[in-house]
Design a protein around this motif. Sequence first.
Motif, mmCIF file in Angstrom:
data_model
loop_
_atom_site.group_PDB
_atom_site.id
_atom_site.type_symbol
_atom_site.label_atom_id
_atom_site.label_comp_id
_atom_site.label_asym_id
_atom_site.label_seq_id
_atom_site.Cartn_x
_atom_site.Cartn_y
_atom_site.Cartn_z
ATOM 1 N N UNK A 1 0.840 -1.147 -0.002
ATOM 2 C CA UNK A 1 -0.017 0.148 0.025
ATOM 3 C C UNK A 1 0.779 1.073 0.023
ATOM 4 N N UNK A 2 0.360 2.180 -0.951
ATOM 5 C CA UNK A 2 1.323 3.442 -0.875
ATOM 6 C C UNK A 2 0.468 4.223 0.426
ATOM 7 N N UNK A 3 1.396 5.446 0.768
ATOM 8 C CA UNK A 3 0.722 6.301 2.028
ATOM 9 C C UNK A 3 1.162 7.828 1.428
ATOM 10 N N UNK A 4 0.472 8.622 1.999
ATOM 11 C CA UNK A 4 0.485 10.171 2.154
ATOM 12 C C UNK A 4 1.343 10.742 3.302
ATOM 13 N N UNK A 5 2.052 11.684 3.323
ATOM 14 C CA UNK A 5 2.804 12.094 4.311
ATOM 15 C C UNK A 5 2.546 13.676 4.007
ATOM 16 N N UNK A 6 2.070 14.526 5.191
ATOM 17 C CA UNK A 6 2.296 15.896 5.126
ATOM 18 C C UNK A 6 3.462 16.451 4.900
ATOM 19 N N UNK A 7 3.844 17.651 3.900
ATOM 20 C CA UNK A 7 4.926 18.227 3.736
ATOM 21 C C UNK A 7 5.694 17.528 2.633
ATOM 22 N N UNK A 8 6.950 17.758 2.518
ATOM 23 C CA UNK A 8 8.149 17.106 1.657
ATOM 24 C C UNK A 8 9.077 16.713 2.488
ATOM 25 N N UNK A 9 9.046 15.192 2.397
ATOM 26 C CA UNK A 9 9.842 14.344 3.368
ATOM 27 C C UNK A 9 10.914 13.655 2.691
ATOM 28 N N UNK A 10 11.237 14.191 1.175
ATOM 29 C CA UNK A 10 12.269 13.318 0.490
ATOM 30 C C UNK A 10 13.445 13.513 1.255
ATOM 31 N N UNK A 11 14.532 12.407 1.093
ATOM 32 C CA UNK A 11 15.733 12.265 1.399
ATOM 33 C C UNK A 11 16.867 13.104 0.723
ATOM 34 N N UNK A 12 17.451 13.989 1.266
ATOM 35 C CA UNK A 12 18.321 15.086 0.757
ATOM 36 C C UNK A 12 19.452 14.345 -0.120
ATOM 37 N N UNK A 13 19.708 13.106 0.275
ATOM 38 C CA UNK A 13 20.842 12.660 -0.540
ATOM 39 C C UNK A 13 20.388 12.304 -1.844
ATOM 40 N N UNK A 14 19.040 12.139 -2.174
ATOM 41 C CA UNK A 14 18.468 12.021 -3.561
ATOM 42 C C UNK A 14 18.055 13.181 -4.220
ATOM 43 N N UNK A 15 18.248 14.385 -3.710
ATOM 44 C CA UNK A 15 17.848 15.625 -4.177
ATOM 45 C C UNK A 15 18.395 15.749 -5.744
ATOM 46 N N UNK A 16 19.839 15.426 -5.961
ATOM 47 C CA UNK A 16 20.314 15.577 -7.110
ATOM 48 C C UNK A 16 19.778 14.658 -8.272
ATOM 49 N N UNK A 17 19.195 13.635 -7.856
ATOM 50 C CA UNK A 17 18.507 12.802 -8.953
ATOM 51 C C UNK A 17 17.197 13.149 -9.231
ATOM 52 N N UNK A 18 16.479 14.321 -8.745
ATOM 53 C CA UNK A 18 15.085 14.335 -8.794
ATOM 54 C C UNK A 18 14.440 14.500 -10.200
ATOM 55 N N UNK A 19 13.354 14.397 -10.624
ATOM 56 C CA UNK A 19 12.865 14.697 -11.691
ATOM 57 C C UNK A 19 11.404 15.375 -11.739
ATOM 58 N N UNK A 20 11.417 16.646 -12.287
ATOM 59 C CA UNK A 20 10.189 17.407 -12.006
ATOM 60 C C UNK A 20 9.291 17.490 -13.295
ATOM 61 N N UNK A 21 8.124 17.603 -13.099
ATOM 62 C CA UNK A 21 6.835 17.590 -14.221
ATOM 63 C C UNK A 21 5.783 18.526 -13.662
ATOM 64 N N UNK A 22 5.074 19.058 -14.797
ATOM 65 C CA UNK A 22 4.028 20.128 -14.408
ATOM 66 C C UNK A 22 2.808 18.874 -14.272
#
Length: 594
Positions: A415-436
């Motif tokens: 099961x997938x989950x929702x979490x309030x706020x942006x909880x991404x791991x900063x170590x993986x920030x350089x590999x992010x992919x953004x879309x509209x």
Amino acid sequence: SIRFTHPKNTQTDPTSTNTTTMLEDKIIKIKDPEMGLDPNDDHAMTESLKDSRSVSRSYDDDDDDLTESHHSMSTSVPSNYRRQSTNFINIEDGSYIIFAVLFIATLVFMVAIYLIVRSNQMKFESELESYSREFNDFAQSNRDNLFSQLHSATMEVTALSMDSKQAPEGAPKTTILNYDRRALDIANETGLDMVLYVPIVETSKKSEYESYAVQSQGWIAQDFFYRGLNASNDVEAIPERIYDYNLDRDLLTAEEQGDFEATDAYIEEILKKSGYKSGSIMTPIAQFGPSLLNSSLAMMDLFTHPVFRKEMLVSLEYGLPVISEPSNFSFLLDHIEQPSADDSHYLNDTKRSFILDPVRETFGDDSKIVGFIIGVTSWETFFEFALPPTVNGMNVVVDNTCELAFTFVANGGKPSTFVEGDIHDPRYAPYRHSYDFGIQSPRNDDDGVLSRYCSYGLTIYGSDSFRESIDLIDPSIWSGLIVVIFVVLAVMFFLNDLVHQRKQDKALEQAKRLEAIVTSVFPKEVGLRLIEQANHEAGQPASTRKSLNTFLAKNSAMSDAQRRRKPIADLFPNTTVMFADIVGFTAWSSTREP
């Protein structure tokens, strides 16, 4: 002939004899395999011993008498010889090989680790990019399908309002026939939880609309009939008056209170720009579904709800569909049948928003907006089933230009989950992919707009769980590689030590045999001097010794190296020499074998 020497006042004679020089050559050859003799070759050793013994024989030129000097054989190795014995045990080549192998193994190990780490990293980045693109394409497809279905419904309402037979008075006095069936089709196609039709009613025309709504409530009985229910017993009449959402402004949070105050400040101006001269409107629920339970929800004025109020004004000003901020819509969902509890995206703790698509008076893009088709949906509707069952832990941060953010932890196998706020791991920030995501506003704050259109976007990050779920090279392979390399090195060191130990044992044995030979041919002191000279020459670089050996093999005469050797002779200045002859020895020896 017999030579008598005096033990005192001995000095070194500068005269050198060919006999000692030749014997030294034999010793060097026996000690050093590179000079031409293999210590393991018994035949070569035997011939060398014969040659060394023959050197000791001297003949008297006067009477051809042969005298052979012989000293007792000693098997002990002198201490100074033991100290120098390692000089001719050549382990340099083997050591160089071991160090070379060690260096190459370390280099290979480092390169292998680098390649494995680099391969894993490249595969991680490639897989993240691939799954991010697939996830976004899947979400965008679901979004487009949902918007398309809602837009079809708005076009249907516009067509009805323009039909003089179906709606002689036009909007907002329009009723969609077979609404429940239509809403059910949209829900099945898009995954929407609920579909509502909400007309815009000017305050001045409130009474007229209330009368029309009460007279046109037959759509509810029609819905019950198609569902096989007894409409006469189960259908309740809708409220006769438009009523407000049950909201006490004093109980609002600071943010919700701010929303009301903000919209109150510019609501009249937006309405006048949208064609509502009175500056005051109502948006009662005209129809809703699918599978309504009771009709009491009808006639609720959604314009009195803070979230609906804000998004309706945005849609009026921009003329675009709107995705609302997540909120609690149980006050709506409680009036329809809920799917089974097994359907995870209907859980109460899921994130829900509504999509609001404007209904226009005519088919022109600039025509007056007269109502809205609203779909209430879970965000899981966009994201569910976007990942294969083997992939988990992809963090999808949903944010908008209104500074809202929450994280959807997408899992394919759980099961997938929702979490309030942006909880991404900063170590993986350089590999992010953004879309509209959603419709991007064609206008900005400099265009003189009063409301704020919140455009959504998706930013997808990897995580440790995602890294573990993709098929990377198992780290245990690294450990296995390290173990294999060290085992190989340990075996090589062991074998090298064993080989050198055997070589040293053989060399020591040959040294003992050599000393026994030398001391049996020469006096002990002379033999030790020969051995010392041989040790000194055996310590020369291998290339020098090989060159010397080649030269000696081509020339039988005494070499320069031989001439440079110190003579093995003692000078006795005060010596008495007696000459004697054995009578009849020549005749006697001529009849016998040597």
